[in-house]
Every structure is written in structure tokens, then in C-alpha cells.
Design an enzyme around this catalytic site. Structure first.
Site, short mmCIF file in Angstrom:
data_model
loop_
_atom_site.label_atom_id
_atom_site.label_comp_id
_atom_site.label_asym_id
_atom_site.label_seq_id
_atom_site.Cartn_x
_atom_site.Cartn_y
_atom_site.Cartn_z
N ASN A 1 0.80 -1.22 0.00
CA ASN A 1 0.00 0.00 0.00
C ASN A 1 0.83 1.28 0.00
O ASN A 1 0.45 2.27 -0.61
CB ASN A 1 -0.92 -0.01 1.22
CG ASN A 1 -1.44 1.36 1.57
OD1 ASN A 1 -2.30 1.91 0.89
ND2 ASN A 1 -0.89 1.95 2.63
N TYR B 1 4.67 9.06 -11.10
CA TYR B 1 3.64 8.26 -10.45
C TYR B 1 3.00 7.28 -11.43
O TYR B 1 2.83 6.08 -11.12
CB TYR B 1 2.58 9.19 -9.87
CG TYR B 1 1.52 8.49 -9.03
CD1 TYR B 1 1.86 7.82 -7.87
CD2 TYR B 1 0.18 8.52 -9.41
CE1 TYR B 1 0.89 7.19 -7.09
CE2 TYR B 1 -0.79 7.89 -8.65
CZ TYR B 1 -0.43 7.23 -7.49
OH TYR B 1 -1.40 6.61 -6.73
N LYS C 1 3.29 3.15 -10.97
CA LYS C 1 2.10 2.32 -10.79
C LYS C 1 1.93 1.35 -11.97
O LYS C 1 1.50 0.21 -11.80
CB LYS C 1 0.86 3.20 -10.62
CG LYS C 1 0.81 3.91 -9.27
CD LYS C 1 0.79 2.92 -8.13
CE LYS C 1 0.69 3.58 -6.78
NZ LYS C 1 0.66 2.61 -5.64
N THR D 1 -7.72 10.76 1.07
CA THR D 1 -6.57 10.59 1.97
C THR D 1 -5.66 11.80 1.87
O THR D 1 -5.91 12.74 1.12
CB THR D 1 -5.77 9.33 1.59
OG1 THR D 1 -5.23 9.52 0.27
CG2 THR D 1 -6.64 8.08 1.62
#
Length: 258
Positions: free
Chosen positions: A94, A162, A166, A196
């Protein structure tokens, strides 16, 4: 540093990276509530979780963006000892970072290196270590959940690092699925857009650095962000389901019937 207990361990156990906040915290909490032992990995510990689930929670302080530190930690045997004897161990990779957010040519070199290590090297190192742990029976399983993103499958301006990291997790899962190691199931699973601290960082970025900022601001304003608890529940339910591993990549928003 590792803190643990000597209580009897459950047949199903889980490893959660980045367990002190956000989605990782929700994952750890919900797993513990189910009576599943959790090994939490992060740069710090979660005192409140430890106070409420002392018998089930083990915490290890390790900087997952430091490959040498992670390598040393893996060598000390904590992960293999935690997994020993368990019929099912689920690894939730995670922990991650969306930084650096900037177009090519304006990214900090150190931030690039940290992102690639945290988002890619650490999950791959942990997955390899878990797959190498001895299984107590022929029916035992080692399940690897890479927490992916829509950014793995769609390009976004300002997110080249990013998106690339991923996408690397997605392709790792596809290749591991072809290897089909005995007892190992894997899926790179996108959890949707979650409310978040990462979303806060995205909304705080200038439009020049991230031209799509307004879209994410609207998701927040319109109440379209998933809560960490909802996303964690979906991830856990799928990770423990018979369907897990049937596809190397998936999205929780498409798993309603799974």
C-alpha cells in the site's frame, strides 16, 4: 525496530505497508477487527492501533524508500517468522507517494529516486520475500496485492513518475502471473479515488505543475471520493475471495459482482 506479541497467531495473516495513516491504517484496522494478525511496516508505529489490538499487531519501523534498510530488515527474518505456519498470508503493498508532481525537466532528482524505490522496488522486494517463505501445506497460499491506481492505466500530465511506477506494478503482476509460482496469487488492484492525505497533496499542487487539479477538487467538492474504510473493505474482501488471482490487474469499481 520491531514490536510484537507472543499471542497465538491466526491461520490468515496480513502484511500492510504504510499502516499508520490513510488507506493503510484502514486496512490494518479492518483486518485486525476480523481477528487477522497484521504485520505493519512503516517509518513509524501506530500507538492507538497497538493499544487496541496488542495481541494481533506486530509493527516494524523501516524506511521503505531506503532499499538498503529494507534489505537489512528482510534479512533479519521478521517477515518469514510472521508468515511461518500460516495457511494464508496476504501482502498489501500500500505505501506509496505521488511526488514529484511536475512536468519533465522540473522534477527533483532525489524525489524521483525515492518514488521509484518506495512505489516499485519495495513492493517487488517484499513480494519476492513473501513468495520465498515456506508454506505449511500444499493448499497454503501467499497472496500479493499491489495497490495500483487509475494512473497506471491512464496518463496524467505532471504525474509521469507516479504513472510510470504504478504501471510497473501492473506489469509486474502480469509477469508473475505467467511465472505461476506454486501457492502464489497476485493482483495489482486499483482502489478508486480515496479521500486521503495524498488527495490533499494533489489539491495543494499548482495548476501549472498539475493541470488536472480542478478535476480532483471537484471530486472532493461533489463527495465523489471513497473513504479509506470503504476502499479497504473492498480490497480485503477481494483479496480473501476465491476470485483473487484470476486476473493480474483489476479495479474495485468493476468488482461489484466478484
Amino acid at each position: 525496530m520491531t514490536t510484537s506479541t507472543s499471542a497465538p497467531r491466526s491461520a490468515i495473516r496480513a502484511i500492510v505497508t504504510g499502516h499508520t495513516r490513510g488507506l493503510g491504517e484502514a486496512l490494518a484496522e479492518l483486518l485486525l477487527q476480523r481477528g487477522i494478525d497484521v504485520l505493519g511496516l512503516g517509518r513509524g508505529t501506530h500507538a492507538e492501533l497497538a493499544s487496541r489490538h496488542a495481541a494481533r499487531l506486530t509493527q516494524a519501523v523501516v524506511d521503505l524508500a531506503d532499499p538498503a534498510a529494507l534489505e537489512r530488515w528482510l534479512a533479519d527474518g521478521t517477515l518469514s517468522a510472521f508468515a511461518s505456519g500460516a495457511e494464508c498470508v496476504v501482502l498489501f503493498n500500500n505505501a506509496g507517494t505521488v511526488e514529484p508532481i511536475a512536468p519533465l525537466g522540473e522534477q527533483d532528482a532525489g524525489a524521483i529516486a525515492r518514488a521509484v524505490t518506495l512505489n516499485v522496488a519495495a513492493p517487488l522486494m517484499l513480494a519476492n520475500a513473501l513468495a520465498a517463505t515456506p508454506a505449511p501445506s500444499a493448499n497454503a497460499s501467499r497472496r500479493i496485492v499491489h495497490v495500483s491506481s487509475g494512473a497506471a492505466r491512464n496518463a496524467y500530465p505532471g504525474w509521469s513518475v507516479y504513472c510510470a511506477t504504478k504501471a510497473a506494478l501492473d506489469h509486474h503482476a502480469r509477469a508473475v502471473a505467467l511465472d505461476a509460482p506454486a501457492g502464489v496469487c497476485i493482483c495489482s488492484l486499483a482502489p478508486g479515488v480515496i479521500d486521503t492525505g495524498m488527495q490533499e497533496a494533489i489539491r495543494a499542487t499548482s495548476a501549472e505543475q498539475f493541470p488536472m487539479r480542478e478535476r480532483f477538487e471537484q471530486l472532493k467538492q461533489n463527495g465523489l471520493l471513497s473513504t479509506p474504510q470503504t476502499a479497504a473493505q473492498q480490497l480485503i474482501d477481494y483479496a480473501l475471495s476465491e476470485a483473487f488471482g484470476s486476473a493480474p490487474t483489476a479495479d474495485v469499481r468493476e468488482l461489484a459482482g466478484a
